[in-house]
Design a protein around this motif. Structure first.
Motif, short mmCIF file in Angstrom:
data_model
loop_
_atom_site.label_atom_id
_atom_site.label_comp_id
_atom_site.label_asym_id
_atom_site.label_seq_id
_atom_site.Cartn_x
_atom_site.Cartn_y
_atom_site.Cartn_z
N LYS A 141 0.83 -1.21 0.00
CA LYS A 141 0.00 0.00 0.00
C LYS A 141 0.86 1.26 0.00
N LYS A 200 -2.42 -1.08 -8.81
CA LYS A 200 -3.77 -1.64 -8.83
C LYS A 200 -4.21 -1.90 -10.28
N ASN A 239 2.51 2.07 -3.86
CA ASN A 239 1.43 1.55 -4.70
C ASN A 239 1.55 1.93 -6.17
N GLU A 259 -2.57 -4.89 -11.65
CA GLU A 259 -3.20 -6.15 -11.22
C GLU A 259 -4.49 -6.44 -11.98
#
Ligand SMILES: [Zn+2]
Length: 399
Positions: free
Chosen positions: A117, A178, A120, A181
């Motif tokens: 996190k 993110k 990121n 992913e």
């Protein structure tokens, strides 16, 4: 390379291999100065996985080859081979001398949501790698739109020769982890990263002569020798013409001006002859009718588009076969390289492959520059190989 750190300490290093399985090169990786043995951050995560690229700069590459030439050793074809060869070295001291460098470009924090996190995006992770003590590629750039990307690509297309290593393109990555992913992977590659290759660099030069090399199958490969040029980071003065068809198509005359480039950024090749610049009454270079090694008449093999020496006792063919026999891609016999094969042939200690297995101490000690240790090493390699033949029942079919 893939590096693994446990509580901030380097515990393993492996080559990328086929993506599933690589070679363990931990001992040698520890000899690369730009790989920290211990991370320079407080409270590192328990496990850290780092990906990056080991390489040899063009300057170091030229120094290594100059040294090898002075010792009569075989030269490395390019920095990539020199680097891969060094990492597989059995003697880690050699790795220290080769001046390998390492750029980290990716980091994973397995089972560590806090670090994931905190860092990121790709850019923050590169900064993190720098803090850990890694070198990253300083030409990396955070880009906000396609126009900037085009500018970046065009810039490096022109300026790539100013970098001290060979670059064949740029890699673009989605910054947000993110989004990376969400995009995920195909079977072969991530969907969030893509390589943009540069067009092969081409340069003009002047032909001096052609040589005709005899390969291990007897096939003759024409090779152009020309005035030395700087091409994609290295000095080049020879380039292959591949085969007779290419030779006929190019139709080279003495003193012709030619265009050369590196195929796949590695092997120099002749692209074309600039016929407008051909001098008057220049003489066409002819393909030989007889083998440059043994003098036998060459034969055209229409099905293969090759011209071959079909003399089974041709020395060039024999050398090629023997060198291939002991090479990594064939029998991979420890301590027996191309250089020693040449010496053995010269001293008439071998005439064919089976002679290799009758080599003994008394014969080998006759060779110049052959020390006690190398002899024992070589004999051990041959014994090991004989044993593996019997165990695995290797069958060899002559190609
Ligand atoms: Zn021949």
């Amino acid at each position: 390379m893939a590096l693994k750190y446990q509580n901030g300490v380097l515990v393993s290093a492996a080559t990328r291999g086929d993506g599933q399985e690589g070679e363990d090169i931990t001992i040698n990786a520890k000899r690369i100065r730009s790989i920290p043995l211990r991370l320079r951050i407080n409270d590192p995560p328990e496990i850290l996985e780092i990906r990056g690229e080991a390489f040899i700069s063009n300057n170091s590459f030229q120094e290594i080859n100059a040294y090898r030439e002075s010792k009569g050793e075989q030269l490395f074809a390019n920095p990539r081979n020199a680097c891969a060869g060094s990492l597989r070295q059995l003697d880690p001291k050699v790795v220290s001398k080769r001046n390998l460098d390492f750029y980290a470009y990716q980091v994973h924090f397995p089972n560590n949501p806090i670090f994931k996190k905190k860092y990121n995006n790709q850019w923050a992770r590169l900064e993190f790698l720098k803090d850990c003590g890694f070198k990253i590629n300083l030409h990396s750039k955070l880009i906000n739109n396609i126009a900037e990307l085009e500018k970046y690509y065009e810039f490096w297309k022109k300026e790539r020769n100013k970098i001290n290593f060979d670059a064949d393109g740029i890699v673009i990555k989605i910054n947000d982890i993110k989004n990376q992913e969400i995009l995920g992977h195909t079977q072969k590659a991530p969907r969030w990263a893509i390589a943009l290759k540069f067009p092969a660099e081409e340069i003009t030069t002047k032909i001096q002569s052609l040589s005709f090399q005899v390969g291990r199958s007897g096939a003759i490969t024409p090779v152009a020798n020309f005035e030395e040029v700087q091409l994609a980071g290295t000095k080049v003065s020879r380039a292959t013409l591949h085969n007779i068809e290419r030779f006929e198509y190019l139709d080279i005359h003495y003193s012709d001006t030619i265009i050369v480039r590196k195929a796949g950024e590695i092997i120099p090749e002749v692209v074309k002859v600039i016929k407008e610049l051909r001098i008057n009454n220049s003489v066409k270079i002819k393909f030989p009718k007889f083998c440059p090694s043994c003098g036998c008449k060459l034969e055209k093999i229409p099905a293969e588009a090759t011209i071959k020496c079909i003399n089974r006792n041709c020395e060039a063919v024999l050398i090629g076969l023997l060198k291939h026999w002991v090479s990594k891609s064939a029998m991979n016999i420890d301590g027996l390289g191309a250089k020693i094969i040449e010496q053995l042939l010269e001293a008439k200690l071998i005439r064919n492959i089976s002679d290799l297995y009758t080599l003994n101490y008394e014969k080998l000690i006759k060779l110049e520059r052959m020390g006690e240790k190398s002899i024992l090493n070589l004999l051990k390699g041959i014994r090991k190989f004989k044993k593996s033949i019997m165990e695995k029942k290797i069958i060899w079919i002559r190609d």
